[in-house]
Design a protein around this motif. Structure first.
Motif, PDB file in Angstrom:
ATOM      1  N   ARG A  71     -15.878  -4.999  -2.482  1.00  0.00           N
ATOM      2  CA  ARG A  71     -15.935  -3.539  -2.524  1.00  0.00           C
ATOM      3  C   ARG A  71     -17.119  -3.103  -3.387  1.00  0.00           C
ATOM      4  O   ARG A  71     -17.405  -3.715  -4.423  1.00  0.00           O
ATOM      5  CB  ARG A  71     -14.650  -2.962  -3.121  1.00  0.00           C
ATOM      6  N   ASP A  92     -17.354   1.973   4.994  1.00  0.00           N
ATOM      7  CA  ASP A  92     -16.062   1.578   4.427  1.00  0.00           C
ATOM      8  C   ASP A  92     -14.895   2.089   5.253  1.00  0.00           C
ATOM      9  O   ASP A  92     -13.802   1.515   5.210  1.00  0.00           O
ATOM     10  CB  ASP A  92     -15.929   2.114   2.994  1.00  0.00           C
ATOM     11  N   PRO A 111      -5.442   0.533   3.254  1.00  0.00           N
ATOM     12  CA  PRO A 111      -6.466  -0.292   3.898  1.00  0.00           C
ATOM     13  C   PRO A 111      -6.076  -0.757   5.301  1.00  0.00           C
ATOM     14  O   PRO A 111      -6.930  -1.202   6.072  1.00  0.00           O
ATOM     15  CB  PRO A 111      -6.621  -1.479   2.945  1.00  0.00           C
ATOM     16  N   GLU A 112      -4.791  -0.624   5.636  1.00  0.00           N
ATOM     17  CA  GLU A 112      -4.319  -1.089   6.946  1.00  0.00           C
ATOM     18  C   GLU A 112      -4.508  -0.071   8.063  1.00  0.00           C
ATOM     19  O   GLU A 112      -4.348  -0.417   9.247  1.00  0.00           O
ATOM     20  CB  GLU A 112      -2.834  -1.469   6.862  1.00  0.00           C
ATOM     21  N   THR A 122      -2.488  -1.051  -3.463  1.00  0.00           N
ATOM     22  CA  THR A 122      -3.343   0.133  -3.423  1.00  0.00           C
ATOM     23  C   THR A 122      -2.508   1.359  -3.080  1.00  0.00           C
ATOM     24  O   THR A 122      -1.555   1.272  -2.295  1.00  0.00           O
ATOM     25  CB  THR A 122      -4.451  -0.006  -2.364  1.00  0.00           C
ATOM     26  N   ARG A 149     -12.720  -2.020   5.815  1.00  0.00           N
ATOM     27  CA  ARG A 149     -11.557  -1.182   5.544  1.00  0.00           C
ATOM     28  C   ARG A 149     -10.366  -2.026   5.083  1.00  0.00           C
ATOM     29  O   ARG A 149      -9.542  -1.579   4.277  1.00  0.00           O
ATOM     30  CB  ARG A 149     -11.206  -0.400   6.812  1.00  0.00           C
ATOM     31  N   ARG A 150     -10.259  -3.251   5.568  1.00  0.00           N
ATOM     32  CA  ARG A 150      -9.116  -4.117   5.279  1.00  0.00           C
ATOM     33  C   ARG A 150      -9.393  -5.108   4.149  1.00  0.00           C
ATOM     34  O   ARG A 150      -8.667  -6.101   3.990  1.00  0.00           O
ATOM     35  CB  ARG A 150      -8.728  -4.871   6.551  1.00  0.00           C
ATOM     36  N   THR A 151     -10.408  -4.834   3.360  1.00  0.00           N
ATOM     37  CA  THR A 151     -10.847  -5.757   2.316  1.00  0.00           C
ATOM     38  C   THR A 151      -9.697  -6.248   1.445  1.00  0.00           C
ATOM     39  O   THR A 151      -9.551  -7.454   1.190  1.00  0.00           O
ATOM     40  CB  THR A 151     -11.912  -5.092   1.431  1.00  0.00           C
ATOM     41  N   GLU A 152      -8.868  -5.347   0.956  1.00  0.00           N
ATOM     42  CA  GLU A 152      -7.825  -5.730   0.010  1.00  0.00           C
ATOM     43  C   GLU A 152      -6.768  -6.628   0.651  1.00  0.00           C
ATOM     44  O   GLU A 152      -6.241  -7.546  -0.006  1.00  0.00           O
ATOM     45  CB  GLU A 152      -7.155  -4.480  -0.581  1.00  0.00           C
ATOM     46  N   ALA A 208     -11.472   5.450   1.401  1.00  0.00           N
ATOM     47  CA  ALA A 208     -10.439   4.716   2.140  1.00  0.00           C
ATOM     48  C   ALA A 208      -9.458   5.703   2.752  1.00  0.00           C
ATOM     49  O   ALA A 208      -9.296   6.819   2.258  1.00  0.00           O
ATOM     50  CB  ALA A 208      -9.697   3.754   1.206  1.00  0.00           C
ATOM     51  N   SER A 265       0.855  -1.188   0.000  1.00  0.00           N
ATOM     52  CA  SER A 265       0.000   0.000   0.000  1.00  0.00           C
ATOM     53  C   SER A 265       0.886   1.231   0.000  1.00  0.00           C
ATOM     54  O   SER A 265       1.935   1.252   0.630  1.00  0.00           O
ATOM     55  CB  SER A 265      -0.945   0.011   1.210  1.00  0.00           C
TER      56      SER A 265
END
Length: 285
Positions: free
Chosen positions: A148, A258, A199-200, A195, A265-268, A154, A103
């Motif tokens: 998503r 989201d 997301p973390e 990304t 938030r951590r989807t990816e 995000a 990320s």
């Protein structure tokens, strides 16, 4: 049990600053999230910006199930040893077939490895949130972004970005400030998913990052002065501690599910583990 290598993108000064502001390094924070998403995972933390960084005795990159690269205060366009070492690490990891996730800094490094270009975003930085992220046609069907919605927000903290993606990369999401917000890069036998957004980052961690970057946030015109940065950061901490009791601040800062729900938030990161890393491990068993 999954075994992941977690590479902290910061040099010694950056790690010290991050630790002072958050109580953990970027790699330690990422490893905690990875273990939460995949209980029992073994994470090995390394600092590839450092000249003396090594893997544990007897270990090789190919011994790991994947590599995760964190954010960084460095700039991938700077021709320094700390930058070159990290580019070399990601190149070697992909060349030996490892799945790699990154990320912010991580996505910029991977883009450069594969022949793209990264540097200051011509449309300016994003400090706080990436708003109205929109899936591309490829992104709507890609496993990195499974779960998503077509548009989402995000956490974000970046000045630099992928300016020109590698020729064979697949751009998966973008927004009005940056067309490359999520990407897949295939390089030799390796696959990178990443990304530009973070997301973390939980809201309290994002608040700490804003405080650490207050001068940059003000210089970019995102907020008018350090007091405004502090007020924004304080609001994010209050919402993180009690989202249901801070509905006014949630509405003020347009914090939807989201941003508020950790799993969303951590989807990816979860998709990287479940849809790229685990299938490779099963296939190799």
């Amino acid at each position: 049990m999954l075994t992941l290598l977690v590479a902290d993108g910061n040099d010694r000064e950056g790690r010290a600053s991050h630790f002072a502001g958050t109580g953990v390094t970027s790699a330690e924070a990422y490893a905690a999230i990875l273990r939460d998403l995949a209980p029992g995972m073994a994470c090995t933390l390394i600092n590839p910006a450092d000249a003396d960084a090594t893997l544990p005795p007897g270990a090789a990159l190919a011994d790991y199930d994947g590599l995760v690269v964190t954010g960084s205060t460095l700039h991938v366009g700077d021709d320094t040893d700390a930058v070159r070492r990290q580019i070399a690490l990601v190149r070697r990891a992909l060349a030996c077939g490892l799945p790699v996730f990154g990320s912010c800094w991580g996505v910029q490094v991977a883009a450069v490895v594969a022949g793209g270009d990264a540097g200051p975003n011509p449309k300016g930085p994003e400090y706080g949130f990436s708003r109205d992220l929109t899936l591309t046609e490829a992104g709507r069907a890609h496993p990195l972004l499974a779960g998503r919605p077509a548009r989402f927000d995000a956490p974000a903290m970046h000045l630099d970005a992928v300016v020109t993606p590698p020729a064979d990369a697949t751009v998966l999401a973008g927004n009005r400030l940056l067309p490359v917000q999520a990407i897949e890069i295939v390089y030799g036998p390796g696959v990178f998913w990443g990304t530009q957004y973070h997301p973390e980052l939980d809201l309290d961690a994002l608040a700490a990052m804003l405080r650490l970057s207050a001068d940059d946030v003000v210089a970019a015109g995102v907020l008018p002065d350090p007091a405004a940065v502090e007020a924004f950061a304080a609001d994010l901490c209050r919402v993180h501690a009690d989202p249901e009791g801070e509905t006014g601040r949630v509405a003020l800062h347009r914090l939807g599910p989201d941003l508020l729900e950790p799993a969303r938030r951590r989807t990816e990161i979860a998709n990287f583990l479940e849809r790229l890393v685990r299938p490779r491990v099963v296939a190799a068993a």
